[in-house]
Design a protein around this motif. Structure first.
Motif, PDB file in Angstrom:
ATOM      1  N   PRO A  40      42.556   5.702 -44.149  1.00 52.32           N
ATOM      2  CA  PRO A  40      43.899   5.694 -44.752  1.00 52.32           C
ATOM      3  C   PRO A  40      44.759   4.514 -44.284  1.00 52.32           C
ATOM      4  CG  PRO A  40      43.383   7.869 -43.915  1.00 52.32           C
ATOM      5  CD  PRO A  40      42.285   6.963 -43.469  1.00 52.32           C
ATOM      6  N   ARG A  41      45.711   4.132 -45.120  1.00 47.33           N
ATOM      7  CA  ARG A  41      46.549   2.965 -44.881  1.00 47.33           C
ATOM      8  C   ARG A  41      47.318   3.055 -43.558  1.00 47.33           C
ATOM      9  NH1 ARG A  41      51.685   2.129 -45.755  1.00 47.33           N
ATOM     10  NH2 ARG A  41      51.918   4.018 -46.976  1.00 47.33           N
ATOM     11  N   GLN A  42      47.874   4.224 -43.247  1.00 43.17           N
ATOM     12  CA  GLN A  42      48.644   4.365 -42.007  1.00 43.17           C
ATOM     13  C   GLN A  42      47.760   4.129 -40.784  1.00 43.17           C
ATOM     14  OE1 GLN A  42      48.351   6.833 -44.267  1.00 43.17           O
ATOM     15  NE2 GLN A  42      50.371   7.444 -44.965  1.00 43.17           N
ATOM     16  N   VAL A  43      46.539   4.620 -40.849  1.00 41.42           N
ATOM     17  CA  VAL A  43      45.612   4.449 -39.734  1.00 41.42           C
ATOM     18  C   VAL A  43      45.244   2.971 -39.584  1.00 41.42           C
ATOM     19  CG1 VAL A  43      43.329   5.060 -38.846  1.00 41.42           C
ATOM     20  CG2 VAL A  43      44.730   6.794 -39.957  1.00 41.42           C
ATOM     21  N   VAL A  44      45.044   2.284 -40.713  1.00 35.29           N
ATOM     22  CA  VAL A  44      44.720   0.853 -40.692  1.00 35.29           C
ATOM     23  C   VAL A  44      45.857   0.076 -40.031  1.00 35.29           C
ATOM     24  CG1 VAL A  44      44.382  -1.193 -42.124  1.00 35.29           C
ATOM     25  CG2 VAL A  44      43.187   0.915 -42.684  1.00 35.29           C
ATOM     26  N   GLU A  45      47.089   0.352 -40.443  1.00 36.83           N
ATOM     27  CA  GLU A  45      48.238  -0.372 -39.897  1.00 36.83           C
ATOM     28  C   GLU A  45      48.402  -0.122 -38.406  1.00 36.83           C
ATOM     29  OE1 GLU A  45      51.525   0.759 -42.323  1.00 36.83           O
ATOM     30  OE2 GLU A  45      50.780  -0.356 -44.061  1.00 36.83           O
ATOM     31  N   GLU A  46      48.246   1.131 -37.999  1.00 36.69           N
ATOM     32  CA  GLU A  46      48.382   1.466 -36.581  1.00 36.69           C
ATOM     33  C   GLU A  46      47.260   0.826 -35.760  1.00 36.69           C
ATOM     34  OE1 GLU A  46      50.191   2.983 -33.266  1.00 36.69           O
ATOM     35  OE2 GLU A  46      50.967   3.119 -35.311  1.00 36.69           O
ATOM     36  N   ALA A  47      46.043   0.815 -36.291  1.00 37.06           N
ATOM     37  CA  ALA A  47      44.913   0.200 -35.589  1.00 37.06           C
ATOM     38  C   ALA A  47      45.141  -1.303 -35.435  1.00 37.06           C
ATOM     39  CB  ALA A  47      43.613   0.461 -36.331  1.00 37.06           C
ATOM     40  N   LEU A  73      48.031  -2.802 -35.292  1.00 37.12           N
ATOM     41  CA  LEU A  73      49.097  -2.964 -34.314  1.00 37.12           C
ATOM     42  C   LEU A  73      48.566  -2.806 -32.889  1.00 37.12           C
ATOM     43  CD1 LEU A  73      52.217  -3.288 -34.036  1.00 37.12           C
ATOM     44  CD2 LEU A  73      52.305  -0.809 -33.953  1.00 37.12           C
ATOM     45  N   GLU A  74      47.758  -1.778 -32.661  1.00 37.83           N
ATOM     46  CA  GLU A  74      47.192  -1.538 -31.323  1.00 37.83           C
ATOM     47  C   GLU A  74      46.261  -2.674 -30.902  1.00 37.83           C
ATOM     48  OE1 GLU A  74      47.736   0.742 -29.018  1.00 37.83           O
ATOM     49  OE2 GLU A  74      49.228   1.766 -30.228  1.00 37.83           O
ATOM     50  N   TYR A  75      45.445  -3.140 -31.841  1.00 40.75           N
ATOM     51  CA  TYR A  75      44.507  -4.226 -31.544  1.00 40.75           C
ATOM     52  C   TYR A  75      45.265  -5.516 -31.218  1.00 40.75           C
ATOM     53  CZ  TYR A  75      40.708  -7.571 -32.272  1.00 40.75           C
ATOM     54  OH  TYR A  75      39.802  -8.574 -32.128  1.00 40.75           O
ATOM     55  N   SER A  76      46.311  -5.777 -31.974  1.00 41.59           N
ATOM     56  CA  SER A  76      47.116  -6.974 -31.740  1.00 41.59           C
ATOM     57  C   SER A  76      47.792  -6.915 -30.368  1.00 41.59           C
ATOM     58  CB  SER A  76      48.159  -7.113 -32.845  1.00 41.59           C
ATOM     59  OG  SER A  76      48.925  -8.260 -32.667  1.00 41.59           O
ATOM     60  N   LYS A  77      48.327  -5.754 -30.004  1.00 40.37           N
ATOM     61  CA  LYS A  77      48.942  -5.585 -28.680  1.00 40.37           C
ATOM     62  C   LYS A  77      47.921  -5.811 -27.569  1.00 40.37           C
ATOM     63  CE  LYS A  77      52.368  -2.043 -29.792  1.00 40.37           C
ATOM     64  NZ  LYS A  77      52.678  -0.619 -29.563  1.00 40.37           N
ATOM     65  N   LYS A 132      38.383  -3.218 -30.895  1.00 43.63           N
ATOM     66  CA  LYS A 132      38.517  -2.815 -32.294  1.00 43.63           C
ATOM     67  C   LYS A 132      38.199  -1.338 -32.460  1.00 43.63           C
ATOM     68  CE  LYS A 132      37.540  -7.367 -34.173  1.00 43.63           C
ATOM     69  NZ  LYS A 132      36.614  -8.209 -34.916  1.00 43.63           N
ATOM     70  N   VAL A 133      37.128  -0.878 -31.824  1.00 49.07           N
ATOM     71  CA  VAL A 133      36.756   0.539 -31.895  1.00 49.07           C
ATOM     72  C   VAL A 133      37.829   1.406 -31.255  1.00 49.07           C
ATOM     73  CG1 VAL A 133      35.082   2.259 -31.111  1.00 49.07           C
ATOM     74  CG2 VAL A 133      34.282   0.081 -31.978  1.00 49.07           C
ATOM     75  N   ALA A 134      38.293   1.008 -30.082  1.00 49.72           N
ATOM     76  CA  ALA A 134      39.297   1.798 -29.359  1.00 49.72           C
ATOM     77  C   ALA A 134      40.605   1.876 -30.141  1.00 49.72           C
ATOM     78  CB  ALA A 134      39.535   1.202 -27.977  1.00 49.72           C
ATOM     79  N   ALA A 135      41.034   0.768 -30.721  1.00 51.41           N
ATOM     80  CA  ALA A 135      42.267   0.770 -31.510  1.00 51.41           C
ATOM     81  C   ALA A 135      42.130   1.659 -32.737  1.00 51.41           C
ATOM     82  CB  ALA A 135      42.625  -0.655 -31.934  1.00 51.41           C
ATOM     83  N   LEU A 136      40.974   1.599 -33.388  1.00 50.58           N
ATOM     84  CA  LEU A 136      40.734   2.434 -34.564  1.00 50.58           C
ATOM     85  C   LEU A 136      40.738   3.915 -34.206  1.00 50.58           C
ATOM     86  CD1 LEU A 136      39.944   2.880 -37.505  1.00 50.58           C
ATOM     87  CD2 LEU A 136      37.577   2.397 -36.874  1.00 50.58           C
ATOM     88  N   LEU A 137      40.062   4.276 -33.131  1.00 48.63           N
ATOM     89  CA  LEU A 137      40.018   5.684 -32.729  1.00 48.63           C
ATOM     90  C   LEU A 137      41.378   6.187 -32.258  1.00 48.63           C
ATOM     91  CD1 LEU A 137      36.568   5.864 -30.991  1.00 48.63           C
ATOM     92  CD2 LEU A 137      37.231   6.901 -33.142  1.00 48.63           C
ATOM     93  N   LYS A 138      42.127   5.348 -31.564  1.00 49.49           N
ATOM     94  CA  LYS A 138      43.461   5.755 -31.119  1.00 49.49           C
ATOM     95  C   LYS A 138      44.363   6.017 -32.319  1.00 49.49           C
ATOM     96  CE  LYS A 138      47.248   4.547 -28.091  1.00 49.49           C
ATOM     97  NZ  LYS A 138      47.753   3.642 -27.066  1.00 49.49           N
ATOM     98  N   ALA A 139      44.305   5.147 -33.320  1.00 51.29           N
ATOM     99  CA  ALA A 139      45.120   5.328 -34.524  1.00 51.29           C
ATOM    100  C   ALA A 139      44.670   6.557 -35.310  1.00 51.29           C
ATOM    101  CB  ALA A 139      45.024   4.082 -35.399  1.00 51.29           C
ATOM    102  N   ALA A 140      43.369   6.760 -35.416  1.00 60.16           N
ATOM    103  CA  ALA A 140      42.854   7.917 -36.159  1.00 60.16           C
ATOM    104  C   ALA A 140      43.279   9.220 -35.487  1.00 60.16           C
ATOM    105  CB  ALA A 140      41.337   7.847 -36.257  1.00 60.16           C
TER     106      ALA A 140
END
Length: 166
Positions: free
Chosen positions: A43-50, A52-56, A71-79
Motif C-alpha cells: 500500500p501507498r502509505q507503507v511505501v511512503e513510510e518505508a 522515509l525510514e530508509y532515507s533517515k 531496505k528490508v528493515a525500513a519496509l518491515l517497520k512501515a508495514a
C-alpha cells in the motif's frame, strides 16, 4: 617562470561536486527502492513510510553492506506500523540480505516484533468455511494475550485460526 605547486583546482569546488554526486546517488537509490516497493504491491502509505525510514537511516550513517538490510528493515517497520501483513520471507525475496546485516539494521531502526493479530484476517480469508466472521472473532480472542517466545507471528496466527475453526 613560476611553477605551481599542488592541485590546480579548489577543494571547495571538489567537495561541492562530491556532494552533488552523492545526492544524485541517494535520489537514484530512493527511486529504485520506490519502484521495487510498488512492484511488491505494498500500500501507498507503507511505501511512503518505508522511504522515509530508509532515507533517515542513510542520513544517520551506514555501511555499504547494510543497504539491502536497511531496505528490508525500513519496509518491515512501515508495514508493522500500518498493520500490513508482510512476512519477513517476502521482504527478503525482494531485497536479499544476510542475517548479521539484517540484525544490525533492525537494531538501527528499532524494528519491533510483529503482532500476530495482523496476520489473522489474511489467514481467515483463505479458509473455505461458511462462518468466517465467527472464526475471525474467535481467532482474535485467542491471539490477544499470546507471547511469541521465539515463534513466528504467522504460526501463532495460524494456530489461533485453526483452534477457532474446531
Amino acid at each position: 617562470m613560476r611553477e605551481e605547486v599542488g592541485p590546480s583546482f579548489s577543494y571547495s569546488r571538489l567537495s561541492r561536486r562530491l556532494k552533488a554526486i552523492q545526492r544524485t546517488f541517494h535520489d537514484r537509490d530512493l527511486a529504485n527502492y520506490r519502484a521495487k516497493l510498488k512492484s511488491l504491491g505494498v500500500p501507498r502509505q507503507v511505501v511512503e513510510e518505508a522511504l522515509l525510514e530508509y532515507s533517515k537511516a542513510k542520513k544517520m550513517g551506514y555501511k555499504k553492506s547494510l543497504l539491502s538490510a536497511l531496505k528490508v528493515a525500513a519496509l518491515l517497520k512501515a508495514a508493522r506500523l500500518y498493520g500490513y501483513p508482510l512476512p519477513l520471507k517476502r521482504a527478503l525475496e525482494a531485497f536479499p540480505a544476510g542475517r548479521y546485516e539484517l540484525t544490525e539494521a533492525f537494531r538501527m531502526l528499532r524494528v519491533r516484533a510483529a503482532d500476530p493479530k495482523i496476520f489473522v484476517p489474511l489467514i481467515v480469508s483463505r479458509v473455505s468455511n461458511g462462518r468466517r466472521g465467527e472464526v475471525l472473532a474467535e481467532a482474535f480472542k485467542r491471539v490477544r494475550g499470546v507471547k511469541l517466545q521465539g515463534r513466528k507471528p504467522q504460526v501463532v496466527a495460524a494456530l489461533a485460526v485453526y483452534t477457532a475453526c474446531r
